[in-house]
Scaffold this motif. Structure first.
Motif, mmCIF file in Angstrom:
data_model
loop_
_atom_site.group_PDB
_atom_site.id
_atom_site.type_symbol
_atom_site.label_atom_id
_atom_site.label_comp_id
_atom_site.label_asym_id
_atom_site.label_seq_id
_atom_site.Cartn_x
_atom_site.Cartn_y
_atom_site.Cartn_z
ATOM 1 N N ASP A 142 0.745 -1.321 0.003
ATOM 2 C CA ASP A 142 0.164 -0.041 -0.021
ATOM 3 C C ASP A 142 0.836 1.224 -0.227
ATOM 4 O OD1 ASP A 142 0.024 0.847 3.195
ATOM 5 O OD2 ASP A 142 0.277 -1.077 2.703
ATOM 6 N N GLY A 143 0.272 2.490 -0.873
ATOM 7 C CA GLY A 143 0.934 3.456 -1.088
ATOM 8 C C GLY A 143 1.195 4.323 0.405
ATOM 9 N N GLU A 144 0.523 4.099 1.302
ATOM 10 C CA GLU A 144 0.801 4.525 2.933
ATOM 11 C C GLU A 144 2.011 4.196 3.412
ATOM 12 O OE1 GLU A 144 -1.148 4.662 7.228
ATOM 13 O OE2 GLU A 144 -2.007 3.517 5.676
ATOM 14 N N PHE A 145 2.666 3.063 3.016
ATOM 15 C CA PHE A 145 3.948 2.594 3.713
ATOM 16 C C PHE A 145 4.860 3.455 2.808
ATOM 17 C CE2 PHE A 145 7.695 0.555 2.665
ATOM 18 C CZ PHE A 145 8.411 0.341 3.872
ATOM 19 N N LEU A 146 4.765 3.608 1.587
ATOM 20 C CA LEU A 146 5.776 4.398 0.581
ATOM 21 C C LEU A 146 5.818 5.716 1.036
ATOM 22 C CD1 LEU A 146 4.898 2.879 -2.806
ATOM 23 C CD2 LEU A 146 6.923 2.143 -1.305
ATOM 24 N N GLY A 147 4.816 6.537 1.431
ATOM 25 C CA GLY A 147 4.690 7.629 1.627
ATOM 26 C C GLY A 147 5.354 8.068 2.744
ATOM 27 N N LYS A 148 5.240 7.276 4.036
ATOM 28 C CA LYS A 148 5.925 7.395 5.206
ATOM 29 C C LYS A 148 7.327 7.017 5.435
ATOM 30 C CE LYS A 148 1.961 6.031 8.005
ATOM 31 N NZ LYS A 148 1.484 5.174 9.085
ATOM 32 N N PHE A 149 7.802 6.129 4.163
ATOM 33 C CA PHE A 149 9.033 5.865 4.146
ATOM 34 C C PHE A 149 9.873 6.984 3.410
ATOM 35 C CE2 PHE A 149 12.591 4.444 1.411
ATOM 36 C CZ PHE A 149 13.363 3.597 2.542
ATOM 37 N N PHE A 150 9.313 7.641 2.401
ATOM 38 C CA PHE A 150 10.052 8.796 1.924
ATOM 39 C C PHE A 150 9.966 9.844 2.686
ATOM 40 C CE2 PHE A 150 9.616 6.186 -1.896
ATOM 41 C CZ PHE A 150 10.903 6.219 -2.283
ATOM 42 N N SER A 151 8.860 10.385 3.318
ATOM 43 C CA SER A 151 8.672 11.484 4.168
ATOM 44 C C SER A 151 9.704 11.179 5.431
ATOM 45 C CB SER A 151 7.580 11.585 4.908
ATOM 46 O OG SER A 151 6.320 11.849 3.914
ATOM 47 N N ARG A 152 10.032 10.150 5.818
ATOM 48 C CA ARG A 152 11.074 10.112 6.993
ATOM 49 C C ARG A 152 12.416 10.105 6.574
ATOM 50 N NH1 ARG A 152 12.263 4.373 10.030
ATOM 51 N NH2 ARG A 152 13.843 4.821 11.609
ATOM 52 N N CYS A 153 12.446 9.368 5.156
ATOM 53 C CA CYS A 153 14.185 9.554 4.531
ATOM 54 C C CYS A 153 14.547 11.017 4.379
ATOM 55 C CB CYS A 153 14.031 8.747 3.412
ATOM 56 S SG CYS A 153 15.888 8.636 2.434
ATOM 57 N N ASP A 154 13.224 11.877 3.617
ATOM 58 C CA ASP A 154 13.597 13.318 3.470
ATOM 59 C C ASP A 154 13.919 13.982 4.785
ATOM 60 O OD1 ASP A 154 13.393 12.483 0.646
ATOM 61 O OD2 ASP A 154 11.432 13.136 0.486
ATOM 62 N N ASP A 155 13.070 13.794 5.905
ATOM 63 C CA ASP A 155 13.232 14.549 7.120
ATOM 64 C C ASP A 155 14.600 14.464 7.716
ATOM 65 O OD1 ASP A 155 10.560 15.362 6.915
ATOM 66 O OD2 ASP A 155 9.778 14.015 8.235
ATOM 67 N N ILE A 156 15.024 13.218 7.302
ATOM 68 C CA ILE A 156 16.242 13.076 7.966
ATOM 69 C C ILE A 156 17.363 13.733 7.185
ATOM 70 C CG2 ILE A 156 18.272 11.054 8.614
ATOM 71 C CD1 ILE A 156 15.896 9.075 9.268
ATOM 72 N N ARG A 157 17.493 13.594 5.939
ATOM 73 C CA ARG A 157 18.481 14.096 5.042
ATOM 74 C C ARG A 157 18.416 15.543 5.174
ATOM 75 N NH1 ARG A 157 16.250 12.750 -0.435
ATOM 76 N NH2 ARG A 157 18.181 13.471 -1.221
ATOM 77 N N PHE A 158 17.193 16.235 4.950
ATOM 78 C CA PHE A 158 17.343 17.625 5.175
ATOM 79 C C PHE A 158 17.150 18.175 6.361
ATOM 80 C CE2 PHE A 158 15.425 16.258 0.986
ATOM 81 C CZ PHE A 158 16.610 16.650 0.014
ATOM 82 N N SER A 159 17.422 17.579 7.557
ATOM 83 C CA SER A 159 17.054 18.204 8.767
ATOM 84 C C SER A 159 18.108 19.325 9.280
ATOM 85 C CB SER A 159 16.961 17.076 9.986
ATOM 86 O OG SER A 159 18.179 16.261 10.092
ATOM 87 N N GLY A 160 19.224 19.091 8.473
ATOM 88 C CA GLY A 160 20.620 19.951 9.130
ATOM 89 C C GLY A 160 21.319 19.289 10.331
ATOM 90 N N ALA A 161 20.683 18.307 10.915
ATOM 91 C CA ALA A 161 21.078 17.738 11.929
ATOM 92 C C ALA A 161 22.296 16.543 11.660
ATOM 93 C CB ALA A 161 20.231 17.074 12.932
ATOM 94 N N GLU A 162 23.088 15.913 12.417
ATOM 95 C CA GLU A 162 24.087 14.993 12.176
ATOM 96 C C GLU A 162 23.195 13.712 12.076
ATOM 97 O OE1 GLU A 162 28.097 12.609 13.761
ATOM 98 O OE2 GLU A 162 27.435 14.440 14.670
ATOM 99 N N ILE A 163 23.521 12.660 11.164
ATOM 100 C CA ILE A 163 22.685 11.429 10.985
ATOM 101 C C ILE A 163 23.499 10.555 11.507
ATOM 102 C CG2 ILE A 163 21.585 10.184 9.200
ATOM 103 C CD1 ILE A 163 21.633 12.636 7.265
#
Length: 283
Positions: A224-245
């Protein structure tokens, strides 16, 4: 005196043959060689003269070659005090009568090389099978071939993504930058979904990818697309947060990716098994 005979029965000019003359009253075992040097004839060469003594009867064997066709008479000769004369041989010519005189006799039929018939029939059978396969592909096999190619393509995409996930895990263990690993995941995963679903996932936002649904009647199974949406939102939040990953965050994303790919692989295998069962046991 018993009648002599030739071996073979028909002798041509230049052939080597034997004249066999039975010798009744002479028995025993073993052969007696006779020197043929004193037997001479302009048309016949005498090679060997032998008395072959056998329990069933003895023979005078004269091996010769003749060079003139027709009925030829051997010169008289003495064997063990007994004179043999009047022996004749019939020699055939390699020429035989034709409409325009004398012509060479026809050639013997060629001998087939062992395995020739198998090669010929095998080639013919292969050609027929190839022709039938071509006809089937042209008239009925296009859709089937297209389906096989699509299934193979999806399986290859899954294998490639699973291999990429393993390589990213190894790179992370060796100290690779987490942000770069997440960048690769975001880019390659979007490319994978675009190829797998036929949708332009490369240009979609996480929200748009979250709206992906399975097409009605499609053989492509996507969770289901719900999983994909959450996956990419989480991935983008981590990438563009500016904090150390951290490495743990990156491992968690990799774990979600692996779970998604594994679920897709199981779904494809299940659909393939169901399709095979339907083909083998049609209603």
């Amino acid at each position: 005196m018993p009648e002599a005979y030739m071996v073979p029965s028909k002798v041509y000019v230049g052939d080597r043959a034997s004249l066999m003359l039975p010798l009744p009253g002479i028995a025993g075992n073993g052969n007696i060689e006779i020197n043929p040097g004193y037997i001479s004839s302009p048309d016949i060469d005498i090679h060997h003269v032998t008395i072959e003594r056998r329990p069933t009867g003895s023979f005078l064997k004269i091996e010769f070659s003749a060079y003139t066709p027709g009925i030829l008479e051997l010169p008289p000769f003495d064997v063990a005090g007994k004179i043999f004369s009047g022996l004749t041989v019939e020699i055939s010519s390699i020429l035989e009568s034709g409409e325009s005189g004398m012509v060479l006799s026809g050639p013997a039929l060629p001998l087939a090389i062992p395995g020739t018939s198998l090669l010929i029939y095998g080639t013919i059978s292969s050609g027929i099978l190839l022709m039938l396969l071509t006809i089937w592909v042209l008239f009925r096999g296009r859709a089937q071939m297209k389906g096989w190619l699509a299934v193979w393509k999806r399986r290859w995409l899954l294998v490639s993504m699973l291999d990429m996930e393993k390589r990213l895990r190894k790179a992370l263990a060796k100290g690779a930058v987490c942000r770069k690993i997440l960048d690769v995941i975001s880019t390659e995963f979007r490319n994978f979904l675009a190829c797998f679903t036929g949708e332009n996932c490369r240009a979609m936002t996480a929200v748009e990818i979250g709206r992906l649904k399975n097409r009605e009647g499609s053989e492509v199974s996507v969770p289901d697309g719900e999983f994909l949406g959450k996956f990419f939102s989480r991935c983008d939040d981590i990438r563009f947060s500016g904090a150390e990953i951290s490495g743990d965050e990156t491992l968690a994303v990799l774990g979600d990716l692996r779970g998604f790919l594994t679920e897709m692989s199981r779904s494809m295998q299940k659909k393939a098994a169901q399709g095979k069962s339907i083909r083998e046991n049609p209603a």
